[in-house]
Design a protein around this motif. Structure first.
Motif, short mmCIF file in Angstrom:
data_model
loop_
_atom_site.label_atom_id
_atom_site.label_comp_id
_atom_site.label_asym_id
_atom_site.label_seq_id
_atom_site.Cartn_x
_atom_site.Cartn_y
_atom_site.Cartn_z
N ALA A 230 1.03 11.25 11.81
CA ALA A 230 0.61 10.29 10.78
C ALA A 230 -0.88 10.37 10.52
O ALA A 230 -1.34 10.32 9.37
N VAL A 231 -1.67 10.51 11.59
CA VAL A 231 -3.12 10.57 11.44
C VAL A 231 -3.54 11.87 10.76
O VAL A 231 -4.40 11.88 9.87
N GLU A 233 -1.72 13.68 8.74
CA GLU A 233 -1.32 13.59 7.33
C GLU A 233 -2.25 12.68 6.54
O GLU A 233 -2.32 12.78 5.30
N GLY A 234 -2.99 11.82 7.25
CA GLY A 234 -3.98 10.99 6.59
C GLY A 234 -5.25 11.74 6.23
O GLY A 234 -6.14 11.18 5.58
#
Length: 300
Positions: A230-231, A233-234
């Protein structure tokens, strides 16, 4: 309870109206059938059959005993039929334990096709990163991810697939910060790391016999692969993600894989996913069918 077999034989004698006919049905000689009935009569202390050279007839007590013996024989047939069906066709409940992330991301996706193919099988899964005792905790099967040779002894293990790690980043991050041309350039990038055990600031890699270690750093260390994904992809850094988690995003172009010709080693050494179960001479069809399905889908 004594003489259950003799009770079944006695019921067959009455059903087939004779020792020889009952013997043919049971695969026994007439004399063996007669001895079974004799043992039952001796045990009960009563005469069950009136015997003549030409016919048999039930005594009054024999008629009462026959009713119960016939029920026992019927129950034995039902048990035998159920056991035969169980042995020949996958049915019943399979209890599985699997690691959280691998169970969520990979295992769950393999199950719909299996459940459609075998509608009489039910599956119960406990997702946990705890190493459970299969026998003590009542599990039929475990999915375990381990470096070759490190599985606990005393269990049967079927390899399913391999899990390696990929180094990935978003196109936006690479556009802003530049794409590292070689692993040593990772030292100047923001890296999202596992950050526990041996997986700290040193990243060991290998290619065609060449090995190197890169010192990396970054804004986040977290032992959750999904959190790292998630990070990354951020767009805040380059991440080290298991390939089965990163693959969909790489395929869609959301993430770019860096250095695909390099292999991560050390704490990131490739691991093998196994289907593990206790040793047995009679593995239930339901478990065998599920293992075969997982092996086939893993190699597809």
């Amino acid at each position: 309870m004594k003489l259950l077999a003799e009770m079944v034989v006695f019921a067959k004698v009455v059903d087939h109206n004779g020792f020889a006919a009952a013997g043919r049905h049971l695969g026994m000689t007439a004399s063996a059938v007669s001895r079974c009935v004799g043992r039952l009569e001796t045990h009960l202390g009563v005469r069950l059959l009136n015997r003549t050279t030409r016919s048999l007839s039930l005594t009054e007590m024999g008629s009462d005993v026959y009713a119960d013996c016939a029920r026992i024989a019927g129950a034995a047939r039902d048990v035998e039929a159920q056991a035969g069906r169980y042995a020949a066709y996958p049915t019943g409940t399979v209890r599985i334990t699997a690691p959280m992330v691998y169970g969520d991301i990979w295992l769950a996706r393999q199950l719909p096709a299996f459940l459609i193919q075998w509608p009489e099988v039910k599956i119960e899964i406990e997702m946990t990163d705890r190493l459970v005792d299969l026998v003590e905790d009542g599990f039929d099967l475990a999915i375990r991810v381990a470096v070759a040779g490190t599985l606990a002894p005393g269990l049967v293990a079927r390899p399913l697939c391999n899990v390696a790690y990929a180094i990935v980043a978003t196109p936006a991050y690479l556009l802003e910060h530049g794409t590292p041309a070689e692993p040593a350039h990772l030292a100047s990038h923001r890296c999202i790391q596992m950050g526990y055990g041996t997986l700290r600031n040193q990243l060991a890699m290998r290619r065609a016999g060449e090995e190197l270690v890169v010192e990396i750093d970054g804004p986040l260390k977290v032992n959750s692969s999904m959190a790292r994904l998630a990070v990354v992809e951020g767009g805040v850094g380059i991440g080290i993600i298991p390939n089965f988690i990163a693959a969909p995003a790489v395929k869609s172009g959301t993430l770019v894989r860096l250095f695909p010709d390099w292999e991560l080693i050390g704490g990131y050494t490739e691991r093998t996913v196994h289907a593990v179960y206790p040793p047995t001479h009679h593995l239930p069809k339901k478990v065998r069918a599920l293992i075969d399905h997982l092996v086939n889908t893993s190699s597809a």
